[in-house]
Design a protein around this motif. Structure first.
Motif, PDB file in Angstrom:
ATOM      1  N   ALA A   1       0.820  -1.215   0.000  1.00 37.86           N
ATOM      2  CA  ALA A   1       0.000   0.000   0.000  1.00 37.86           C
ATOM      3  C   ALA A   1       0.853   1.264   0.000  1.00 37.86           C
ATOM      4  O   ALA A   1       0.564   2.217  -0.717  1.00 37.86           O
ATOM      5  CB  ALA A   1      -0.932   0.005   1.223  1.00 37.86           C
ATOM      6  N   GLY A   2       1.904   1.259   0.817  1.00 38.90           N
ATOM      7  CA  GLY A   2       2.691   2.476   0.966  1.00 38.90           C
ATOM      8  C   GLY A   2       3.816   2.618  -0.020  1.00 38.90           C
ATOM      9  O   GLY A   2       4.457   3.667  -0.085  1.00 38.90           O
ATOM     10  N   HIS A   3       4.085   1.588  -0.788  1.00 35.05           N
ATOM     11  CA  HIS A   3       5.198   1.645  -1.737  1.00 35.05           C
ATOM     12  C   HIS A   3       4.698   1.453  -3.169  1.00 35.05           C
ATOM     13  O   HIS A   3       4.858   2.332  -4.016  1.00 35.05           O
ATOM     14  CB  HIS A   3       6.215   0.563  -1.376  1.00 35.05           C
ATOM     15  N   VAL A   4       4.066   0.332  -3.440  1.00 34.64           N
ATOM     16  CA  VAL A   4       3.615   0.032  -4.800  1.00 34.64           C
ATOM     17  C   VAL A   4       2.399   0.862  -5.170  1.00 34.64           C
ATOM     18  O   VAL A   4       2.363   1.503  -6.233  1.00 34.64           O
ATOM     19  CB  VAL A   4       3.314  -1.475  -4.935  1.00 34.64           C
ATOM     20  N   LEU A   5       1.379   0.863  -4.304  1.00 30.97           N
ATOM     21  CA  LEU A   5       0.140   1.575  -4.630  1.00 30.97           C
ATOM     22  C   LEU A   5       0.374   3.076  -4.767  1.00 30.97           C
ATOM     23  O   LEU A   5      -0.158   3.720  -5.679  1.00 30.97           O
ATOM     24  CB  LEU A   5      -0.908   1.299  -3.551  1.00 30.97           C
ATOM     25  N   ILE A   6       1.180   3.638  -3.887  1.00 30.12           N
ATOM     26  CA  ILE A   6       1.462   5.074  -3.966  1.00 30.12           C
ATOM     27  C   ILE A   6       2.235   5.391  -5.245  1.00 30.12           C
ATOM     28  O   ILE A   6       2.010   6.430  -5.880  1.00 30.12           O
ATOM     29  CB  ILE A   6       2.236   5.537  -2.723  1.00 30.12           C
ATOM     30  N   ALA A   7       3.155   4.504  -5.646  1.00 35.69           N
ATOM     31  CA  ALA A   7       3.891   4.723  -6.903  1.00 35.69           C
ATOM     32  C   ALA A   7       2.937   4.743  -8.090  1.00 35.69           C
ATOM     33  O   ALA A   7       3.070   5.573  -8.999  1.00 35.69           O
ATOM     34  CB  ALA A   7       4.946   3.638  -7.079  1.00 35.69           C
TER      35      ALA A   7
ATOM     36  N   SER B   1       8.715   5.890  -9.810  1.00 36.80           N
ATOM     37  CA  SER B   1       8.191   6.206  -8.483  1.00 36.80           C
ATOM     38  C   SER B   1       8.408   5.077  -7.498  1.00 36.80           C
ATOM     39  O   SER B   1       8.307   5.289  -6.276  1.00 36.80           O
ATOM     40  CB  SER B   1       6.694   6.533  -8.574  1.00 36.80           C
ATOM     41  N   LEU B   2       8.691   3.873  -7.998  1.00 33.67           N
ATOM     42  CA  LEU B   2       9.002   2.753  -7.111  1.00 33.67           C
ATOM     43  C   LEU B   2      10.379   2.886  -6.490  1.00 33.67           C
ATOM     44  O   LEU B   2      10.684   2.224  -5.498  1.00 33.67           O
ATOM     45  CB  LEU B   2       8.919   1.428  -7.878  1.00 33.67           C
TER      46      LEU B   2
ATOM     47  N   SER C   1       9.038  10.490 -10.110  1.00 33.80           N
ATOM     48  CA  SER C   1       8.572  10.892 -11.434  1.00 33.80           C
ATOM     49  C   SER C   1       9.237  12.160 -11.951  1.00 33.80           C
ATOM     50  O   SER C   1       9.017  12.542 -13.098  1.00 33.80           O
ATOM     51  CB  SER C   1       7.053  11.095 -11.398  1.00 33.80           C
ATOM     52  N   PHE C   2      10.054  12.824 -11.126  1.00 33.52           N
ATOM     53  CA  PHE C   2      10.695  14.070 -11.560  1.00 33.52           C
ATOM     54  C   PHE C   2      11.565  13.859 -12.790  1.00 33.52           C
ATOM     55  O   PHE C   2      11.715  14.778 -13.618  1.00 33.52           O
ATOM     56  CB  PHE C   2      11.536  14.654 -10.423  1.00 33.52           C
ATOM     57  N   LEU C   3      12.137  12.670 -12.937  1.00 31.88           N
ATOM     58  CA  LEU C   3      13.004  12.414 -14.086  1.00 31.88           C
ATOM     59  C   LEU C   3      12.256  12.457 -15.404  1.00 31.88           C
ATOM     60  O   LEU C   3      12.874  12.504 -16.470  1.00 31.88           O
ATOM     61  CB  LEU C   3      13.690  11.052 -13.925  1.00 31.88           C
ATOM     62  N   VAL C   4      10.910  12.442 -15.343  1.00 32.33           N
ATOM     63  CA  VAL C   4      10.111  12.553 -16.559  1.00 32.33           C
ATOM     64  C   VAL C   4       9.481  13.927 -16.674  1.00 32.33           C
ATOM     65  O   VAL C   4       9.624  14.608 -17.688  1.00 32.33           O
ATOM     66  CB  VAL C   4       9.033  11.455 -16.621  1.00 32.33           C
TER      67      VAL C   4
ATOM     68  N   ILE D   1      13.924   2.493   1.539  1.00 34.99           N
ATOM     69  CA  ILE D   1      15.002   2.910   0.642  1.00 34.99           C
ATOM     70  C   ILE D   1      16.066   1.817   0.520  1.00 34.99           C
ATOM     71  O   ILE D   1      16.442   1.396  -0.578  1.00 34.99           O
ATOM     72  CB  ILE D   1      15.624   4.226   1.133  1.00 34.99           C
ATOM     73  N   LEU D   2      16.565   1.349   1.671  1.00 33.90           N
ATOM     74  CA  LEU D   2      17.605   0.325   1.649  1.00 33.90           C
ATOM     75  C   LEU D   2      17.075  -0.975   1.053  1.00 33.90           C
ATOM     76  O   LEU D   2      17.774  -1.657   0.288  1.00 33.90           O
ATOM     77  CB  LEU D   2      18.126   0.082   3.063  1.00 33.90           C
ATOM     78  N   GLY D   3      15.824  -1.324   1.389  1.00 33.58           N
ATOM     79  CA  GLY D   3      15.251  -2.560   0.871  1.00 33.58           C
ATOM     80  C   GLY D   3      15.074  -2.531  -0.637  1.00 33.58           C
ATOM     81  O   GLY D   3      15.369  -3.518  -1.320  1.00 33.58           O
ATOM     82  N   VAL D   4      14.615  -1.409  -1.174  1.00 34.22           N
ATOM     83  CA  VAL D   4      14.400  -1.323  -2.623  1.00 34.22           C
ATOM     84  C   VAL D   4      15.719  -1.358  -3.378  1.00 34.22           C
ATOM     85  O   VAL D   4      15.893  -2.148  -4.317  1.00 34.22           O
ATOM     86  CB  VAL D   4      13.611  -0.040  -2.965  1.00 34.22           C
TER      87      VAL D   4
END
Length: 338
Positions: free
Chosen positions: A195-201, A231-232, A238-241, A293-296
């Protein structure tokens, strides 16, 4: 008796190693099937109250395949359409070899034969493609087989998931209370990552994509998918786009649209994370952003693409294990515990 136990442990280790060798070629697909099965399992439990487990699992597998194949088809179609549009919009006169030859000779005084050069290059590229065709066919075959493995594994994980969990609980030498606490915390961590990582992305990528559509940025659908993927990744987003899209609008003499896209992306897209993350993440687990952050970043190196999800889950599972050990330590060290 000790010799028999030692021999049994050796057998377990040997067959576990051989089983790992069988799984590793399709590791990404296995992880994907486990993830989808985890998401769909609550629906499986509800459907089993109305239909048989086989019918419920089959229906959910069909739903999952449709949910993956249809978006993938849309993405491929968008990329193909963008490529075709770029070719159609190219200025053919700019690529006239005769004009380029005269231009080069005028500027440098050197006479070149671009037609022969291009022919040689095309021949070399064709040879390289022919050499790589076997590898491409092998990769395509592996992908098809891997997807088939994932589909079948997903079906049996849904159909026999309750029996599998019961077998794991019986095999684990921990008290029921400790196992209940561990699985509850692990479930909270997994839903927090989803919810907090994938869905928000996904939400942020779609919101940013709407800004591209509204300001007339070309190939907005394709870039929306790219922003969802970016965003993941923490600290990227998304700033890079949309950042280069703002520059593009300024360069094409659209200062009003560029300013509007910049303001929209900074305010709406930026604040969506601040408002959505506390609502979605805190509902399931208090997962520190450092874990995400570290996990991703580490998960991508360890598990490939699936590490975007499993990396934070592994660190969260470690935290859950330490919490269970702390809370049930006295019970785990009792002399009578088997």
């Amino acid at each position: 008796m000790n010799l028999s136990k030692g021999f049994l442990f050796v057998l377990v280790g040997v067959f576990a190693y051989l089983s790992l060798l069988l799984v590793l070629p399709f590791f990404q697909y296995v992880l994907g099937a486990i993830l989808v099965a985890y998401i769909l399992y609550p629906a499986q439990e509800r459907l089993e109250g109305r239909v048989s487990p086989r019918i419920a699992a089959f229906a959910l597998v069909v739903l999952a395949v449709a949910g993956v194949v249809v978006p993938l088809f849309v993405i491929v179609a968008a990329v193909a359409s963008d490529a075709r549009r770029l070719v159609e919009n190219a200025d053919a006169e700019a690529f006239q070899t005769a004009e380029l030859e005269r231009l080069i000779e005028t500027r440098t005084g050197v006479s070149v034969d671009l037609t022969a050069t291009l022919a040689d290059s095309a021949q070399g590229i064709g040879g390289m493609i022919l050499e790589q065709s076997t590898a491409w066919v092998g990769a395509l075959t592996h992908t098809i087989v891997g997807l088939g493995v994932a589909v079948f594994l997903l079906y049996y994980l849904l159909k026999d998931g309750s029996e599998l969990l019961a077998w794991i609980r019986e095999l684990t030498p921990l008290p029921d209370e400790a196992q209940d606490d561990f699985y509850r915390q692990l479930d909270a961590v997994m839903w927090a990552v989803l919810a907090g990582h994938v869905l928000i992305a996904i939400i942020q990528g779609v919101i940013a994509g709407l800004g591209l559509v509204a300001t007339g940025v070309p190939n907005a659908a394709f870039w929306t998918v790219v922003m969802i993927i970016l965003s993941l990744i923490p600290l990227v987003g998304s700033f890079l786009v949309w950042g280069p899209a703002v520059v593009y609008l300024f360069a094409t003499s659209e200062p009003f649209l560029a300013t509007a896209l910049f303001a929209y992306s900074m305010v709406v897209v930026g604040l969506s994370d601040d408002y959505l993350r506390p609502i979605l993440v805190d509902r399931y687990a208090d997962l520190n952003p450092a874990v995400i952050i570290l996990g991703v970043l580490g998960g991508v190196y360890a598990f490939g693409v699936m590490g975007l999800f499993y990396g934070p889950v592994v660190l969260g599972a470690l935290i859950a294990t330490l919490n269970v050990m702390r809370e049930h330590y006295n019970q785990l060290t009792e002399p009578g515990l088997q």
